[in-house]
Structures are given as structure tokens and as C-alpha cells.
Scaffold this active site. Structure first.
Site, mmCIF file in Angstrom:
data_model
loop_
_atom_site.group_PDB
_atom_site.id
_atom_site.type_symbol
_atom_site.label_atom_id
_atom_site.label_comp_id
_atom_site.label_asym_id
_atom_site.label_seq_id
_atom_site.Cartn_x
_atom_site.Cartn_y
_atom_site.Cartn_z
ATOM 1 N N ARG A 120 0.675 -1.172 -0.153
ATOM 2 C CA ARG A 120 0.158 -0.177 0.070
ATOM 3 C C ARG A 120 0.798 1.233 -0.025
ATOM 4 O O ARG A 120 0.620 2.169 -0.602
ATOM 5 C CB ARG A 120 -0.875 0.274 1.076
ATOM 6 C CG ARG A 120 -2.141 -0.805 1.044
ATOM 7 C CD ARG A 120 -2.881 -0.957 2.474
ATOM 8 N NE ARG A 120 -3.323 -2.164 2.823
ATOM 9 C CZ ARG A 120 -3.597 -2.475 4.060
ATOM 10 N NH1 ARG A 120 -3.263 -1.741 4.985
ATOM 11 N NH2 ARG A 120 -4.081 -4.124 4.292
ATOM 12 N N GLU A 170 -10.379 -4.993 4.660
ATOM 13 C CA GLU A 170 -10.370 -6.264 4.466
ATOM 14 C C GLU A 170 -9.296 -7.258 5.350
ATOM 15 O O GLU A 170 -9.743 -8.069 6.080
ATOM 16 C CB GLU A 170 -9.749 -6.696 2.717
ATOM 17 C CG GLU A 170 -10.935 -6.225 2.084
ATOM 18 C CD GLU A 170 -10.388 -6.549 0.703
ATOM 19 O OE1 GLU A 170 -11.179 -7.091 -0.083
ATOM 20 O OE2 GLU A 170 -9.336 -6.141 0.097
ATOM 21 N N GLU A 171 -8.185 -6.736 5.516
ATOM 22 C CA GLU A 171 -7.014 -7.201 6.285
ATOM 23 C C GLU A 171 -7.574 -7.454 7.706
ATOM 24 O O GLU A 171 -7.531 -8.204 8.366
ATOM 25 C CB GLU A 171 -5.903 -6.276 6.405
ATOM 26 C CG GLU A 171 -4.561 -6.872 7.043
ATOM 27 C CD GLU A 171 -3.433 -6.278 7.033
ATOM 28 O OE1 GLU A 171 -2.389 -6.746 7.385
ATOM 29 O OE2 GLU A 171 -3.549 -5.336 6.333
ATOM 30 N N GLY A 172 -8.285 -6.477 8.316
ATOM 31 C CA GLY A 172 -8.760 -6.347 9.851
ATOM 32 C C GLY A 172 -9.970 -7.413 9.756
ATOM 33 O O GLY A 172 -10.032 -8.070 10.856
#
Length: 498
Positions: free
Chosen positions: A136, A174-176
Site C-alpha cells: 500500500r 479487508e485485512e482487519g
């Protein structure tokens, strides 16, 4: 008289043949019953499907292999970790200048994946690469370099016999969210409809907090809301990812705090007394998290000197958070909405590794005691720290004082955990053999898109099996009755000897 005996002998012969035939039919029926029962109830070989997810983080890449039964479990594939391989070298974002090396670095672990998945399943096995905060940041800094890295890893991954589905950057949300799914899935909380566990993830470049709160319906801050339907239950999840607040980038921001005036020497309370190193200004500020703060006219390098003071280090860490503004009913930091903390939390990744180093993963240890231990460690001279800890690499060892201080400050000042609620945190690495992290949740989401494969079925349908067994049993009964009827009269007509 002789004619009568001949006739009787003929009848006896016929009668004997008939009994033998019935007995043969009976034996055949018994054998058939045994064979059908055994074959029908033989254990079935379980079919498995496989999936590969590459977690391309900011500091390293890990290849995870998952397997799950080909049939579905409550419309969600029962996936579990089969194998994990840590790629040698740094994360793929570190290869911006030499992108081909990013692809080459994956080969050894991908060969391990070939060995751990049956060859007949290779072509059907989906392969995904998910990049997180490191990429990112590279995308923000140099989008063309990011594209070249992705092109290089894609070319390498396509040389393997799996079904390559592409590489992409996951959003922080999304990661979380997928990290939350992983923690609750592994604890069987989703399947059993139990109260869920929150997820705390700390990486090198970002950190995530995700949990379900009764006070959060998504209306106050829709951007932090994610809805899942798993095992027939709906979950409205609060989640937020703080880019630049992973452990490594937070350290950059802390050093940037010390070097705003461009000094030639910096005394740092987050490093041990006796620690001295020369740091390059251009290297320190070579990140979008701090690049706009680089002081003008700064020299090429500065001397980084440790003084080891936990309280002063906490003050530095607190300066990284903005608590001055919040347009919502309540916030964590930097003006980000956060509902009241609720329930238990699983803390993984750098949370676990840092607290494991300090032997503080047991959260029954009071928070004040945790702070005291970290403070004593920070005050320990660097030479003594090196002698007492020969195992960890020096790169990691020298940063544990900052990491421990940052972690505790993030949890308490940033996320609002108190001395009472700190005990609700469980520092976890693996749950039931699977690593805690976003990749399993990601894989679970993907298995819902993979068509269910028909399971191995018994040779006969259940109704057919019951019918055949019933017919055989009835046949045996008829044979038994006929044999009894045939033998019975003969026994009753035997002459009595006086």
C-alpha cells in the site's frame, strides 16, 4: 415289498436333494448379506480441496496452504492450515528497485507447496497473493514500481502448476475483517453461534482492530462497518486499519519526531543505554509515512544514541497519536470513530512475538507489572542485553524496547484498554494448528465461491441397501421354514424301537 422300498428310496433321494438345495440357497444368502453389509459400511476415503494464499507483508512473505473437505459444512468450507513456508528475505515491497528478485524469492516456498499438495489436485488448487500495508505504501510512493513488482511475482507464480488467480493489494478494512473471521472460526465461535472475539493485528506497516459491539450498528461511521453472514448468522463488524502505525513505520515516525530540526546526534529513550549507531537521513525518511517531514538542510546522517527511559519513550509514542479532535461520540485516535470495547480480544502477529519475547503473553499479569518489566528492560545497558539474549537477531533485539513500549501505549492510550480490560486480551500465535492472521479468513471467503464437489457415496443408496437386506433376511426365513418343514416330518415318522 421291493417296489415300495424302491419308491421310498427315490423319495428320500429327492427329499435329500431338495434339503441340500435349500441349504445352499441359505448359505449363499448369508454370504450375500455379509458382503453387502461390509461393502456398504466400509469407511469412505475423504476428498480434499486445497488453496494457497501468499501473505505478502511489509517485512516478509509467508506461503500458507489450506485444505478442506470437498463437501460443504453449513455452506462454509471447513478449511484448516496444512503447511506454512516463510519466504527468505524481506517483503516484496522491498524489491521496488529490482522487481525480478521479488518473484525469484518465492520459488523455494512454492516448490514446497507442490510437494505438500497431491499432484492430481495441482490444477484445481487456486493460488492467490494478497499484499498488505508494505505494498500500500509502495503504491502511494511509486505506483509504477508497485506494478512492476506485481508483474514479477505474477510471472513467477504462473510457472507453477496451480490455478493462479492473481495478486492484489488488500484494503486495510479487508485485512482487519478477515483477521477477525480467522480468530472466531478457529475457536468455533461462528459455527456454534457463541459471542465473538475481537481481533488485534499489528504488522510492520499497519495495525488493525476489529470487533462486534452492541453499541455499533454502522450508522455513526459506515466506513468502519463490515457485514458478514457465516453459518447462518449475520455479524455487523466494526473494523479499522491504521496505515503507518505498524511497528516498523511507527518507529520511523518516532525517529522523525526526534530529528525534526535536523540534528547530528539524537538521544533516544526508546533504545538501550550504550547503544550507538549511525543512521542515514535519506533512508529514514524514505517512506510515505514520514517523507513530508524530512527537515530541510539536514546532514547526510545522524548519530543515534540510546538512553533507555520507558516513561520518556511513552511520551514519544503518545506524540504519534492525535487525541485533540473527534467529531464522533468517541474516538480511538487521529479522529477515528471507535465504539466501546466489548468482550475478549485475540492479539496476534507482532503483538504475540513482542510479548512472547518479554514472556508476558499471560494477561493475568497486571498491566502495571507489564509496564515495570518493559521499563527494566529498556533501562538495561545494550551490551548486557546482547549477552543475555544471544538468540534473536540484533535487528529485532535492539527494537524490543520501542516495540514493547509502543504496543502497550497503542492498546491503552490508543484503543482505550484499561487495567481492568487488559486481561480480556489473549496474545495468540496459533489456534488449533493454524496461524492467526487474515489469510485463513480470506481463504474461507474464497471457498464459498468454489463449487462443492460431490462426496464419495456408498455403493448403494440407503433405501436400496435396506431393501436388499430385507429381501435377503426374508429369503433366509423362508429357506429356514422350508428346511424345518422338510426335516420335521421325517423325524416324526422314524420307527420306534421296542
Amino acid at each position: 415289498m421291493s417296489a415300495q422300498r424302491a419308491d421310498m428310496k427315490e423319495k428320500n433321494s429327492w427329499h435329500k436333494s431338495w434339503v441340500v438345495a435349500l441349504a445352499a440357497i441359505g448359505v449363499i444368502a448369508v454370504v450375500a448379506l455379509v458382503v453387502v453389509t461390509v461393502v456398504q459400511n466400509m469407511p469412505l476415503s475423504q476428498k480434499y480441496k486445497y488453496g494457497i494464499v501468499l501473505d505478502a507483508g511489509s517485512s516478509h512473505t509467508t506461503v500458507f496452504i489450506y485444505e478442506w473437505p470437498a463437501e460443504k459444512d453449513n455452506n462454509t468450507g471447513r478449511a484448516q492450515q496444512k503447511h506454512a513456508c516463510n519466504v527468505k528475505g524481506p517483503g516484496i515491497s522491498s524489491y521496488a528497485g529490482t522487481p525480478w528478485k521479488a518473484g525469484q524469492s518465492l520459488r523455494e516456498c512454492m516448490r514446497e507447496a507442490q510437494e505438500n499438495i497431491p499432484e492430481k489436485r495441482h490444477a484445481q488448487t487456486p493460488l492467490y497473493l494478497g499484499a498488505t500495508a508494505g505494498m500500500r505504501l509502495l503504491e502511494m510512493k511509486n505506483s509504477s514500481a508497485s506494478a512492476e513488482v506485481f508483474r514479477a511475482v505474477s510471472e513467477t507464480l504462473q510457472t507453477f502448476p496451480f490455478s493462479y488467480q492473481g495478486a492484489r493489494i488488500l484494503s486495510g478494512q479487508e485485512e482487519g475483517a478477515f483477521g477477525w473471521v480467522t480468530v472466531n472460526y478457529l475457536d468455533d465461535r461462528l459455527k456454534q453461534g457463541l459471542k465473538t472475539t475481537g481481533a488485534l493485528d499489528l504488522g510492520g506497516a499497519s495495525t488493525q482492530i476489529s470487533f462486534v459491539s452492541k453499541a455499533f450498528d454502522g450508522s455513526e461511521s459506515p466506513v468502519n462497518s463490515v457485514t458478514f453472514r457465516l453459518y447462518g448468522n449475520d455479524y455487523n463488524l466494526y473494523t479499522h486499519s491504521f496505515l503507518c502505525y505498524g511497528k516498523d513505520q511507527a518507529l520511523r515516525m518516532a525517529l522523525a519526531h526526534h530529528t525534526q530540526s535536523g540534528p547530528r546526534s539524537v538521544q533516544d529513550p526508546c533504545f538501550h543505554p550504550g547503544y550507538v549507531a549511525t543512521k542515514d537521513y535519506s533512508e529514514l525518511y524514505d517512506s510515505p509515512c514520514v517523507s513530508d517531514r524530512k527537515p530541510r538542510g539536514a546532514p547526510e546522517s545522524f548519530q543515534h544514541v540510546g538512553i533507555g527511559n520507558f516513561q520518556q519513550c511513552q511520551d514519544v509514542v503518545r506524540s504519534l497519536f492525535n487525541f485533540s479532535q473527534c467529531k464522533y461520540s468517541q474516538c480511538s485516535f487521529n479522529g477515528v470513530y471507535q465504539p466501546p470495547l466489548q468482550g475478549l480480544f485475540g492479539a496476534f502477529s507482532a503483538y504475540y512475538y513482542t510479548m512472547s519475547f518479554f514472556n508476558l503473553t499471560d494477561t493475568s499479569i497486571p498491566l502495571d507489572t507489564v509496564k515495570e518489566r518493559i521499563a527494566r528492560f529498556c533501562a538495561t545497558p545494550w551490551q548486557q542485553v546482547r549477552q543475555q539474549n544471544p538468540g534473536p537477531k540484533l535487528k529485532y533485539l535492539v527494537e524490543y524496547c520501542f516495540a514493547g513500549t509502543y504496543l502497550i501505549t497503542l492498546l491503552t492510550d490508543g484503543y482505550n484498554f484499561t487495567s481492568e480490560t487488559y486481561s480480556n486480551i489473549n496474545f495468540i500465535h496459533k489456534i488449533k494448528g493454524s496461524d492467526a492472521g487474515w489469510t485463513l479468513g480470506y481463504m474461507l471467503n474464497l471457498t464459498n465461491m468454489i463449487p462443492a464437489e460431490a462426496p464419495d457415496a456408498p455403493p448403494l443408496p440407503y433405501a436400496g441397501y435396506v431393501a436388499i437386506v430385507t429381501v435377503i433376511v426374508l429369503l433366509l426365513l423362508v429357506v429356514l421354514l422350508l428346511v424345518v418343514r422338510a426335516v420335521g416330518p421325517r423325524c416324526s415318522k422314524r420307527p420306534h424301537v421296542v
